[in-house]
Design a protein around this motif. Structure first.
Motif, mmCIF file in Angstrom:
data_model
loop_
_atom_site.group_PDB
_atom_site.id
_atom_site.type_symbol
_atom_site.label_atom_id
_atom_site.label_comp_id
_atom_site.label_asym_id
_atom_site.label_seq_id
_atom_site.Cartn_x
_atom_site.Cartn_y
_atom_site.Cartn_z
ATOM 1 N N LYS A 137 -47.503 -46.993 -26.434
ATOM 2 C CA LYS A 137 -47.345 -48.292 -25.793
ATOM 3 C C LYS A 137 -47.742 -49.422 -26.743
ATOM 4 C CE LYS A 137 -47.368 -47.897 -20.830
ATOM 5 N NZ LYS A 137 -48.167 -47.984 -19.615
ATOM 6 N N ASP B 221 -58.078 -38.107 -12.821
ATOM 7 C CA ASP B 221 -56.905 -38.959 -12.702
ATOM 8 C C ASP B 221 -56.932 -39.868 -13.924
ATOM 9 O OD1 ASP B 221 -55.016 -40.803 -12.161
ATOM 10 O OD2 ASP B 221 -55.638 -41.192 -10.112
ATOM 11 N N ASP C 42 -56.355 -35.156 -9.457
ATOM 12 C CA ASP C 42 -54.930 -35.188 -9.680
ATOM 13 C C ASP C 42 -54.342 -33.948 -9.028
ATOM 14 O OD1 ASP C 42 -52.802 -36.416 -10.908
ATOM 15 O OD2 ASP C 42 -52.787 -34.931 -12.503
ATOM 16 N N PHE D 107 -51.636 -37.563 -23.028
ATOM 17 C CA PHE D 107 -51.833 -38.789 -22.257
ATOM 18 C C PHE D 107 -52.163 -39.950 -23.174
ATOM 19 C CE2 PHE D 107 -54.787 -41.759 -20.254
ATOM 20 C CZ PHE D 107 -54.023 -42.202 -19.198
ATOM 21 N N LYS E 171 -55.024 -41.954 -15.599
ATOM 22 C CA LYS E 171 -54.608 -43.340 -15.631
ATOM 23 C C LYS E 171 -55.676 -44.243 -15.019
ATOM 24 C CE LYS E 171 -50.061 -45.274 -15.587
ATOM 25 N NZ LYS E 171 -48.689 -45.096 -15.179
ATOM 26 N N ARG E 172 -56.151 -43.860 -13.850
ATOM 27 C CA ARG E 172 -57.129 -44.701 -13.170
ATOM 28 C C ARG E 172 -58.448 -44.733 -13.942
ATOM 29 N NH1 ARG E 172 -61.171 -44.894 -10.260
ATOM 30 N NH2 ARG E 172 -61.515 -42.661 -10.242
ATOM 31 N N LEU F 270 -58.871 -44.376 -17.120
ATOM 32 C CA LEU F 270 -58.751 -45.188 -18.328
ATOM 33 C C LEU F 270 -58.937 -46.663 -17.968
ATOM 34 C CD1 LEU F 270 -58.026 -45.364 -21.346
ATOM 35 C CD2 LEU F 270 -55.664 -45.701 -20.638
ATOM 36 N N GLN F 271 -58.268 -47.107 -16.918
ATOM 37 C CA GLN F 271 -58.386 -48.487 -16.485
ATOM 38 C C GLN F 271 -59.834 -48.791 -16.114
ATOM 39 O OE1 GLN F 271 -55.699 -50.379 -16.903
ATOM 40 N NE2 GLN F 271 -57.220 -51.990 -16.611
ATOM 41 N N GLU G 233 -49.859 -43.107 -23.319
ATOM 42 C CA GLU G 233 -50.299 -44.305 -22.618
ATOM 43 C C GLU G 233 -50.903 -45.353 -23.557
ATOM 44 O OE1 GLU G 233 -50.178 -45.303 -19.297
ATOM 45 O OE2 GLU G 233 -48.683 -43.707 -19.200
#
Lengths: 139, 1339
Positions: free
Chosen positions: B904, B843, B837, B896, B845-846, B848-849, B900
């Motif tokens: 959400k 990173d 990042d 985060f 977000k990525r 986590l996915q 996230e």
């Protein structure tokens, strides 16, 4: 889940537009009726013209007997037209074996990778599925 | 095998002490006195007692050294000396000698300081260790002594001491007025001489005392030791008299070999000079014993002086080097320069086990391999004891290097693969770090000889371990050019293969050594067909046993954003989604497989599965792509750049329109109808408008190309997928080359008032100013061709000062002598190469996915919001996390997850009518299941949208922890060198550009290399100083204008209607009529009284308060002050003085800050106004009313330092570098820039200024003589070191290289300390040899 119903979705569509820009790809796309569908179809194999009607189904297996369906992943198909599927083995089946694909002219295989809700479409229920078949998708 | 370098060498050089040899030492080190000028005797043997005497060693294979009896190769050489009859100056210390002479009394040799001064200075000089500070003290002593005429000790008169000619010193004793009497006496001594030679007379008054070497020597000998200290010398090592030659050492023959050529020999320059010295010296000796005229003797002496000087330094100005002849090489010339001893032999040495040849590409190689050619073994006559070096074989480690070595990736370790033919070959993916192409480039290769070296090389410098650049962590080794093209073509939507084709292509990606599982076909019926994207799936994960599951979502280059559709539905297939190594959608282009992008495929594999997997994938890609593309074919021809009918028409219309628009503008400007833009004059406004129109032409033409060209057009494909060239390049070939720009503006005048004589003067039309309307296809006209060829680049930045900074084991950054530069590297101690990042090593977000995709659901229930929160807090609170992570990292993780996941999920549940469950239910409700409410289908929908299980959450947090721990920087890392390279290397890619500043068209700021240089050098004056001010009232233009009025200098001339001379009967004066309207309009806060005061206060005018009279509210009368003198003269003068005054008055500043050139109001964010002030004077601007002083900054580092202090200066350096780099589209990790800022300012509290990274700055920063000598001005530093008896502790990198020692950096930092086997017991004292003998004698 798989045992409950291998048929996830089934509907009939009118092709009302075909590759708007006309040039982007040699093989085109179509869309249609009650619910809107954008789909990439190899038009060399399966030519579609505006005004054609196709029956599209989405299944998790091609097996006729739901109890034998192994994968919960996904598939679809379109009658008189197309279908999409996942099968345990993708190898050629023997001529005697019968399955769902025999009823369709065009069968694709793919994966549902994302569920998303799109508020812009008023016609529809809350749910919109984006799925993908190799490189072909349906909205 | 070669022995490894032992750290426990028997002797270690601790330091080097520089000093001067005394005559006694010279004699002691010598074998004999050189007395004979001849080189050879009649038998062609070296002359005895000559400069080639065999006692000095030998340069002949057949002759043995007479001193040690060894052969040429073994004898190290021996010194001799020449005894000079008369002393001469040493040219290297000449300046220092003059300085010393200026400091001492020329009669009694005492330092010319009063006793008080003497003591204070002595105290100061003794307590100062820093060499730069000592230099300052010495300078002030010198300045003080120069002023003193009477010696405080012997009352003798001292005049200035000056250099005359090249090597003569004169003492102008009679210059001071006091010396008049003495001069008379002196003149009287010539009475007799004048009588006999009358022509002498006119010269006598010019006579001054000549300080010849002999006299100086006598003076210097008398200097006391204490006075030596005041002269900046160390009396132990360097007494002043030693700086004058009395004995000249004759160096061994080995360093000045004679070259024998069939019965004649060519001698080295040094030998020639030495024999000349001997010759002159014998002449003088003979002359002294025989007696010759004084003038002849002086001539001989001067010649000796000159020869000795030439021997030392043949390039001294004024030494009368004859032009045309080959310049001789003195000792200094041997040391100096790129080929000199320092840079040529000490800092860089010739090595064995290396090679150099042409390079060529080979996609069949792994990215970490390099081909070497196989050679025939030719060992024939071996003897016992010979060392047989083996040839390279497959799997050896070699270092591969291409000049210029701009960053650490210019040298990398490869594995060898021996193959036939003569070039070095490597995979094209590795071109980028070397900046190599194959148009004839050569590269160097070095073979490490020890196992340690091999391991170190492959672990630290191996290609696989350097896939990312340390500059900002972006991948640098990645697919290029053809690889990108074919990746793009393969993954396009309309690519289908049948089974035979598909399997064939899959087999391209390996050499039949890879198990490949064929995925199910995408189309079942009517024919089984696979898509090109599936080939990529296979490439990422060739078989089921491969663990590589890539999860990635990224925008491609051709992505078109549209609100009305999901990103996946991009008509250009520009949005790439990869899930568990299956491409869901998107075409692969440069942003996915190319370098410089953290959302790329290989970077993701590298970060999630390690370098080996990433490299393997890259190997597969290069094989696949080159083979596939070779089959498919991809070429470019003339038809590719032929514009179609429609395109040509559109483009012609576009250019005609633009020309018309420009003509129109020029016409309007001529008639004065063009409205000026803020802060611009007419010309600038016109220029801005025209540039705007013309640059739009090229953009538009490019756009037309994109739409009109066939999508199978090769250049277009390359531009779209990013493999080579840009859209602009395509349109330049097809449509129109466009406007040529030099340093931010159109082509300037090369001839009088025009760019080329083909155009009318003052022409501003597009064609006359470098607009090229043709395309490369249609061909350029001669003028267009010339314009197009004008362009340039600037050299790179030299950042040598940071080489010895390293991370130590306490994670601090220190230089080689242990000086602290940063407490914790970059404030968090993370390695820039490991950051995914901008700031974090993960990173989030990525990842986590990715975790959700790779960890199977396995019927685990999804967590409720409060459960997520609780588990997260629990894990983050455990010891593992707390010990190894920084608090800020843990906080960002918490943030985060709550943003996230928790928030959400809560909002999702609420919108579907489920219980939000963001808090653990309290006791009374604990028996209610939050999942009880809501239908199954609704729950399924929510689950489809967002569901995370406990295992997934734990895995995610674990990944975060692992990656953070890995990203910590290793002790020993040479962060200084990394930073310097990271800042210097992009400099080569920057073109000289100026940009308009923040929407103000007229305000340019320098950018690019010049700006970086300004910052790094800490220049005092910069080309575009700009102060950015925040206004107290930033919404109102009017108030901004008022503040602007306060800042900008307003001259009297600006607001005066007229200034008239008024002559009356009895007086005359200047009447200044003020334009009150203008004052009102300019929003100036002033009145007539203040203006009058401003006039009086202007020193240059010399007006007095009585001379000013205020008439009405808009007139000031200025009278010329009267002076004494005759009436007549006065009148004459009065007239002229009035005229002078009249001319000076309009320049009187009545308002504003003088150093400010101008101020411009500009719009910052959201309609807020800010004030940009061009010029200096930060302090004055800050304190101006209406400006937030606390939020006002300048881009001038030095000024910020002066006004706000050293910390603010550091921030400014960091900000400015980042800003400049950012404007060029280059990103540099903030850690590097912070380090640079720190190194420039860390001595700020001591010397109070920002040290630039140029030679003065560096010499302030560094104390090592060797380092400075190898950097610049080699000999100056060496002489200076000897003069001040400097000591070099050999700690730094340069010094270690010169001395051939391991450096205290990287793996050299690490030392193994172990307990002595003796325990606490001290080892017994060893007896000296003579101690034991004494005992024997006693008994």
């Amino acid at each position: 889940m798989a045992k409950k119903n291998i048929l996830l979705f089934s509907d009939t569509f009118n092709i009302n537009d075909c590759d708007k820009d006309g040039k982007k790809f040699d093989r085109g796309r179509g869309e249609s009726l009650e619910m809107e569908l954008v789909i990439d179809v190899n038009t060399d194999l399966y030519p579609l013209d505006i005004g054609d009607r196709v029956n599209v189904i989405l299944t998790t297996s091609l097996a006729l007997d739901p109890s034998k369906a192994q994968s919960e992943d996904m598939i679809t198909g379109a009658s008189s037209a197309e279908e999409m599927t996942q099968k345990a083995s993708w190898r050629e089946k023997s001529s005697t074996e019968r399955d769902l694909s025999d009823e369709f002219e065009y069968v694709m295989y793919g994966k549902v990778y994302k569920y998303d809700e799109e508020r812009r479409s008023k016609v529809y229920p809350s749910n919109l599925v984006i799925s993908l078949f190799g490189n072909l998708k349906l909205v | 095998m070669k022995e490894q370098v032992l750290e426990t060498a028997p002797r270690k050089i601790k330091h080097i002490q520089f000093s001067v040899l005394s005559p006694q030492e010279i004699v002691k080190n010598s074998q004999f006195v050189v007395t004979h000028r001849d080189l050879f005797n009649e038998n062609r043997a070296p002359m005895e007692n000559g400069v080639l005497d065999t006692r000095l060693g030998t340069s002949d294979h057949d002759i043995l050294c007479e001193t040690c009896g060894e052969r040429m190769a073994q004898c190290i050489g021996h010194f001799g000396y020449i005894k000079l009859v008369l002393p001469v100056f040493h040219i290297g210390y000449f300046k220092a000698v003059i300085n010393m002479l200026q400091n001492i009394c020329k009669s009694c040799s005492r330092v010319l300081l009063e006793e008080d001064d003497r003591r204070t200075y002595l105290k100061r000089i003794r307590s100062t260790k820093e060499s730069s500070a000592r230099g300052k003290i010495e300078k002030s002593i010198n300045a003080l002594c120069k002023k003193i005429v009477d010696c405080p000790y012997c009352n003798a008169i001292n005049g200035p001491v000056k250099k005359v000619g090249a090597i003569k010193i004169v003492h102008e004793k009679f210059k001071p007025k006091k010396a008049h009497e003495e001069q008379e006496n002196f003149k009287n001594t010539f009475v007799n001489a004048v009588e006999s030679m009358p022509e002498l007379k006119p010269h006598i008054h010019k006579a001054q005392e000549d300080l010849n070497a002999m006299k100086v020597l006598e003076l210097f000998k008398k200097i006391s030791d204490e006075d030596c200290e005041l002269l900046g010398l160390d009396p132990q090592n360097a007494r002043p008299e030693l700086f004058i030659w009395q004995r000249v050492p004759v160096p061994p023959v080995a360093i000045r070999p004679s070259i024998a050529q069939d019965n004649a020999s060519t001698e080295d320059d040094l030998t020639v000079k030495l024999s000349e010295i001997v010759q002159t010296n014998t002449n003088i000796a003979a002359a002294l014993s025989k007696g010759i005229t004084i003038s002849q003797l002086m001539e001989q002496w001067d010649y000796l002086q000159l020869t000795v000087a030439m021997y030392i330094n043949s390039e001294m100005p004024g030494l009368g080097n004859m032009a045309g002849t080959k310049p001789s090489r003195g000792l200094c010339q041997r040391l100096k320069g790129k080929q000199g001893r320092f840079r040529g032999n000490l800092s860089g040495k010739r090595v064995d086990f290396s090679g150099r040849t042409v390079i060529s590409p080979d996609p069949n190689l792994r990215i970490d391999e390099a081909y070497q050619s196989a050679k025939d073994a030719c060992a024939a006559e071996l003897q016992i004891g010979d060392v047989v070096e083996r040839h390279l074989r497959d799997g050896d480690v070699v270092l591969f290097n291409r000049q210029p070595s701009l960053h650490k990736l210019s040298i990398m370790a490869h594995y060898v693969r021996v193959k036939p033919w003569r070039t070095f070959r490597f995979n094209e993916c590795v071109c980028t770090p070397y900046n190599a192409d194959f148009d004839g480039d050569e590269m160097n290769l070095h073979v490490p000889q020890t196992e340690e070296a091999r391991v170190e090389a492959i672990e630290l410098m191996g290609v696989k371990n350097n896939l990312v650049t340390p500059r900002n962590g972006d991948p640098i080794i990645a697919a290029i050019q053809d690889f990108i093209t074919s990746s793009y073509l393969i993954t396009k939507k309309d690519v289908f293969y049948n089974r035979a084709q598909f399997t064939q292509i899959c087999s391209y990606m390996a050499d039949a050594d890879l198990h490949i599982d064929i995925p199910p076909p995408a189309i079942y019926k009517p024919v089984r067909l696979w898509t090109g994207k599936q080939i990529f799936n296979v490439l990422m994960r060739p078989n089921k046993s491969s663990s590589v599951l890539v999860n990635l979502e990224s925008k491609g280059r051709s992505f078109e954003k549209s609100e009305s559709r999901a990103p996946e539905m991009c008509p250009n297939d520009g949005y790439v989604v990869i899930q568990n190594s299956e491409i869901m959608c998107g075409a692969i282009d440069k942003s996915l497989v190319g370098d410089g992008n953290k959302h790329s495929l290989f970077y993701t594999i590298l970060r999630d599965y390690g370098a080996v997997q990433a490299a393997d994938a890259m190997n597969r890609l290069s094989k696949l792509c080159s083979r596939w593309l070779a089959n498919r074919g991809f070429s470019i021809g003339i038809s590719d750049v032929q514009p179609g009918e429609i395109l040509r028409e559109k483009k012609d219309k576009l250019i005609t329109d633009a020309n018309k628009a420009c003509d129109d503008l020029i016409e309007r400007s001529k008639s004065g109808k063009l409205e000026n833009q803020p802060g611009c004059n007419e010309e600038q406004t016109l220029e801005a408008h025209i540039s705007g129109i013309l640059s739009r032409v090229r953009d538009d033409a490019g756009q037309i190309c994109m739409t009109e060209l066939n999508r199978h057009n090769a250049p277009l494909i390359m531009a779209t997928c990013g493999s080579k060239g840009s859209k602009i390049n395509v349109s330049q070939m097809v449509a129109c080359v466009g406007q040529q720009i030099i340093s931010g503006s159109r082509i300037p005048d090369g001839f009088q008032d025009r760019s080329l004589p083909h155009f009318p003067k003052h022409s501003k039309t597009p064609a006359a100013r470098g607009f090229v309307r043709n395309s490369f296809y249609s061909g350029l006209t001669p003028t267009e061709f010339l314009f197009h060829a004008i362009s340039g680049r600037e050299g790179l930045v030299d950042t040598a000062a940071l080489e010895d900074l390293a991370i130590h084991y306490d994670m601090s950054v220190r230089n080689s002598s242990g000086g602290l530069v940063q407490f914790c590297y970059g404030d968090d101690g993370l390695d820039p190469a490991y950051l995914e990042d901008e700031v974090l090593p993960v990173d989030l977000k990525r990842n986590l996915q990715h975790t959700i995709n790779i960890v199977p659901w396995a019927n685990d229930p999804g967590l409720l919001p409060y459960e997520i929160k609780e588990i997260t807090d629990l894990i983050l609170d455990c010891d593992e996390f707390r010990k190894s992570c920084t608090q800020s990292y843990i906080e960002s993780l918490q943030k985060f997850i709550s943003q996230e996941l928790v928030e959400k999920l809560v909002s999702l549940r609420q919108s579907y009518g489920l219980i939000s469950a963001d808090e653990r239910p309290n006791d009374e409700y604990s028996d209610i299941d939050p999942n009880a409410i809501g239908s199954d289908s609704v729950k399924a929908i929510v689950d489809h949208k967002l569901k995370i299980t406990e295992r997934q959450l734990r895995k995610f947090l674990n990944i975060c922890l692992q990656k953070f721990v890995k990203a910590k920087i290793e002790p020993g890392t040479a962060v200084g060198a990394l930073g310097a390279q990271s800042i210097g290397e992009p400099g080569t890619q920057m073109t000289l550009k100026t940009f308009h500043f923040a929407g103000v068209a007229s305000m340019n700021i320098t950018l690019g290399v010049p700006r970086i240089k300004e910052i790094i050098n800490a220049s005092k004056t910069i080309s575009t100083p700009i102060i950015t001010c925040k206004l107290v009232n930033d919404s109102d233009v009017k108030s901004a204008r008022i503040v602007k009025g306060r800042l900008e200098t307003t001259y009297l001339g600006d607001i005066a209607k007229y200034i008239d001379e008024i002559y009356e009967r009895d007086s005359c004066y200047l009447a200044i009529k003020l334009d009150l309207d203008a004052i009102q309009k300019l929003q100036l806060e002033t009145n007539i009284k203040e203006i009058a005061r401003a006039i009086v206060n202007d020193r240059k005018l010399k007006l007095e308060i009585q001379g000013i009279r205020i008439v009405d509210n808009d007139e000031i009368d200025a009278y010329v002050p009267e002076r004494d003198g005759s009436r007549r003269q006065e009148l004459d003068k009065l007239y002229f003085r009035l005229q002078v005054l009249k001319r000076a008055l309009p320049k009187v500043i009545i308002k504003g800050i003088q150093t400010v050139t101008r101020a411009v109001i500009s719009e910052a964010k959201a309609g807020k106004k800010q004030l940009l002030v061009e010029g200096y004077g930060l302090r004055e601007v800050m304190t101006t009313e209406g400006i937030f002083g606390t939020e006002t900054t300048s881009n001038n580092v030095n000024e910020v330092n002066k006004v706000l202090g050293i910390e603010a200066a550091r921030n400014t350096i960091i900000q400015e570098i980042q800003y400049t780099m950012g404007r060029h589209g280059m990103s540099i990790d903030p850690r590097h820039v912070m380090l640079l800022g720190d190194i420039m300012t860390y001595k700020g509290s001591i010397c109070g200024e920002v040290l630039g990274i140029h030679r003065f700055g560096i010499s302030n920063m560094k104390s090592s003589v060797l380092m400075l000598a190898s950097f610049e001005k080699t000999t100056d530093h060496l002489f200076d070191a000897a003069l001040h008896s400097k000591r070099d502790c050999l700690e730094g990198v340069s010094e270690s290289i010169i001395m051939g020692m391991p450096m205290q950096l990287g793996t050299g930092l690490f030392k193994l300390i172990r307990k002595s086997h003796l325990g606490d017991e001290k080892p017994p004292r060893r007896k000296l040899i003579f101690d034991s003998r004494k005992q024997i004698q006693l008994f």
